[in-house]
Design a protein around this motif. Structure first.
Motif, PDB file in Angstrom:
ATOM      1  N   UNK A   1       0.832  -1.182   0.000  1.00 50.05           N
ATOM      2  CA  UNK A   1       0.000   0.000   0.000  1.00 50.05           C
ATOM      3  C   UNK A   1       0.878   1.246   0.000  1.00 50.05           C
ATOM      4  N   UNK A   2       0.509   2.193  -0.831  1.00 45.22           N
ATOM      5  CA  UNK A   2       1.215   3.467  -0.882  1.00 45.22           C
ATOM      6  C   UNK A   2       0.728   4.368   0.239  1.00 45.22           C
ATOM      7  N   UNK A   3       1.623   5.252   0.725  1.00 46.41           N
ATOM      8  CA  UNK A   3       1.268   6.187   1.786  1.00 46.41           C
ATOM      9  C   UNK A   3       2.041   7.487   1.588  1.00 46.41           C
ATOM     10  N   UNK A   4       1.336   8.623   1.731  1.00 49.87           N
ATOM     11  CA  UNK A   4       1.938   9.941   1.560  1.00 49.87           C
ATOM     12  C   UNK A   4       1.400  10.853   2.656  1.00 49.87           C
ATOM     13  N   UNK A   5       2.261  11.657   3.287  1.00 54.29           N
ATOM     14  CA  UNK A   5       1.796  12.598   4.294  1.00 54.29           C
ATOM     15  C   UNK A   5       1.212  13.835   3.625  1.00 54.29           C
ATOM     16  N   UNK A   6       0.087  14.333   4.162  1.00 52.65           N
ATOM     17  CA  UNK A   6      -0.534  15.570   3.682  1.00 52.65           C
ATOM     18  C   UNK A   6      -0.835  16.445   4.891  1.00 52.65           C
ATOM     19  N   UNK A   7      -0.886  17.756   4.665  1.00 44.48           N
ATOM     20  CA  UNK A   7      -1.016  18.680   5.794  1.00 44.48           C
ATOM     21  C   UNK A   7      -2.455  18.913   6.248  1.00 44.48           C
ATOM     22  N   UNK A   8      -3.439  18.705   5.338  1.00 47.93           N
ATOM     23  CA  UNK A   8      -4.822  18.994   5.728  1.00 47.93           C
ATOM     24  C   UNK A   8      -5.787  18.185   4.875  1.00 47.93           C
ATOM     25  N   UNK A   9      -7.030  18.125   5.339  1.00 53.88           N
ATOM     26  CA  UNK A   9      -8.063  17.438   4.559  1.00 53.88           C
ATOM     27  C   UNK A   9      -8.312  18.185   3.245  1.00 53.88           C
ATOM     28  N   UNK A  10      -8.221  19.513   3.270  1.00 51.56           N
ATOM     29  CA  UNK A  10      -8.413  20.305   2.043  1.00 51.56           C
ATOM     30  C   UNK A  10      -7.335  19.969   1.012  1.00 51.56           C
ATOM     31  N   UNK A  11      -6.080  19.857   1.464  1.00 47.29           N
ATOM     32  CA  UNK A  11      -4.995  19.489   0.542  1.00 47.29           C
ATOM     33  C   UNK A  11      -5.246  18.098  -0.031  1.00 47.29           C
ATOM     34  N   UNK A  12      -5.652  17.178   0.833  1.00 42.84           N
ATOM     35  CA  UNK A  12      -5.917  15.810   0.385  1.00 42.84           C
ATOM     36  C   UNK A  12      -7.025  15.791  -0.671  1.00 42.84           C
ATOM     37  N   UNK A  13      -8.153  16.455  -0.379  1.00 45.57           N
ATOM     38  CA  UNK A  13      -9.300  16.426  -1.285  1.00 45.57           C
ATOM     39  C   UNK A  13      -9.031  17.134  -2.611  1.00 45.57           C
ATOM     40  N   UNK A  14      -8.026  17.998  -2.663  1.00 42.77           N
ATOM     41  CA  UNK A  14      -7.706  18.704  -3.905  1.00 42.77           C
ATOM     42  C   UNK A  14      -6.815  17.874  -4.830  1.00 42.77           C
ATOM     43  N   UNK A  15      -6.301  16.754  -4.366  1.00 46.36           N
ATOM     44  CA  UNK A  15      -5.428  15.917  -5.195  1.00 46.36           C
ATOM     45  C   UNK A  15      -6.246  15.197  -6.260  1.00 46.36           C
ATOM     46  N   UNK A  16      -5.712  15.150  -7.453  1.00 43.32           N
ATOM     47  CA  UNK A  16      -6.446  14.590  -8.596  1.00 43.32           C
ATOM     48  C   UNK A  16      -6.584  13.077  -8.541  1.00 43.32           C
ATOM     49  N   UNK A  17      -5.668  12.396  -7.895  1.00 42.15           N
ATOM     50  CA  UNK A  17      -5.639  10.937  -7.990  1.00 42.15           C
ATOM     51  C   UNK A  17      -6.393  10.204  -6.889  1.00 42.15           C
TER      52      UNK A  17
ATOM     53  N   UNK B   1      -5.257   9.784   9.720  1.00 41.13           N
ATOM     54  CA  UNK B   1      -4.213  10.291  10.620  1.00 41.13           C
ATOM     55  C   UNK B   1      -3.104  11.036   9.883  1.00 41.13           C
ATOM     56  N   UNK B   2      -3.495  11.939   8.982  1.00 36.74           N
ATOM     57  CA  UNK B   2      -2.523  12.780   8.284  1.00 36.74           C
ATOM     58  C   UNK B   2      -1.795  12.098   7.142  1.00 36.74           C
ATOM     59  N   UNK B   3      -2.153  10.851   6.840  1.00 32.82           N
ATOM     60  CA  UNK B   3      -1.501  10.127   5.740  1.00 32.82           C
ATOM     61  C   UNK B   3      -2.523   9.782   4.668  1.00 32.82           C
ATOM     62  N   UNK B   4      -2.152  10.058   3.432  1.00 33.18           N
ATOM     63  CA  UNK B   4      -2.953   9.596   2.294  1.00 33.18           C
ATOM     64  C   UNK B   4      -2.516   8.167   2.023  1.00 33.18           C
ATOM     65  N   UNK B   5      -3.465   7.232   2.143  1.00 31.55           N
ATOM     66  CA  UNK B   5      -3.156   5.812   2.016  1.00 31.55           C
ATOM     67  C   UNK B   5      -4.032   5.222   0.919  1.00 31.55           C
ATOM     68  N   UNK B   6      -3.402   4.552  -0.042  1.00 29.58           N
ATOM     69  CA  UNK B   6      -4.181   3.893  -1.078  1.00 29.58           C
ATOM     70  C   UNK B   6      -4.658   2.541  -0.569  1.00 29.58           C
ATOM     71  N   UNK B   7      -5.958   2.301  -0.726  1.00 25.75           N
ATOM     72  CA  UNK B   7      -6.528   1.035  -0.276  1.00 25.75           C
ATOM     73  C   UNK B   7      -5.946  -0.109  -1.108  1.00 25.75           C
TER      74      UNK B   7
END
Length: 177
Positions: free
Chosen positions: A1-17, A28-34
């Motif tokens: 599983x891939x994991x990337x740290x993001x600073x906020x929910x707004x930043x996360x939701x703005x990502x295209x992928x 918990x502050x990490x974008x994790x691909x299921x």
């Protein structure tokens, strides 16, 4: 599983992928691909959604629907929501599902899944199931109670008018229907 740290929910939701398959979650502050679902996982998911939707007028079960439960953005395997709470426009569910169902994949952390479930329970989820196909068990949370572990012929709690299922009946949904 891939994991990337993001600073906020707004930043996360703005990502295209984040809606790529499989979906990404903010936990918990990490974008994790299921993880990519297996055959049995996919069958169980489809069959449970069909069962719930067939037996309920007041609830709707949806596969892989993004929820916004700040500061998290989970994508439960199955979200069951009162029809009166369904949004008028397409998009994520703002809030926790009324009934959350997760199906543990072999490479998923049970602790991570439990943390996601606990967060949703604290934010409005009434019932949560964590299905472990490998162990033939289902962990069930209701309200503030500690989880109960069901197996075999044990009858599982459900919401509204959904007819009760045993763990064996749920596990049989991994088969070809």
């Amino acid at each position: 599983m891939k994991s990337v740290f993001v600073s906020s929910i707004a930043e996360f939701l703005s990502q295209a992928n984040i809606e790529a398959s499989p979906a990404w979650e903010l936990i918990n502050g990490r974008a994790i691909q299921k993880p990519m679902p297996t055959l049995f996982h996919s069958r169980l998911q489809r069959n449970l959604v069909n069962y719930i939707n067939l037996h309920s007028e007041s609830l709707e079960a949806v596969q892989e629907w993004r929820c916004i439960v700040p500061p998290l953005s989970p994508v439960p395997d199955i979200s069951v929501v009162l029809r009166s709470r369904l949004p008028e426009e397409d998009g994520p569910l703002n809030g926790s599902p009324d009934w959350l169902i997760e199906i543990r994949s072999p490479d998923q952390s049970t602790l991570d899944l439990q943390n996601k479930i606990l967060h949703c329970l604290k934010n409005g989820t009434q019932l949560a199931w964590l299905i472990d196909i490998t162990r033939q068990q289902i962990w069930v949370w209701q309200g503030d109670d500690l989880p109960n572990i069901f197996s075999g012929a044990d009858i599982l709690p459900s919401l509204e008018e959904i007819p009760a299922l045993s763990v064996n009946e749920v596990m049989a949904m991994t088969g070809r229907n």
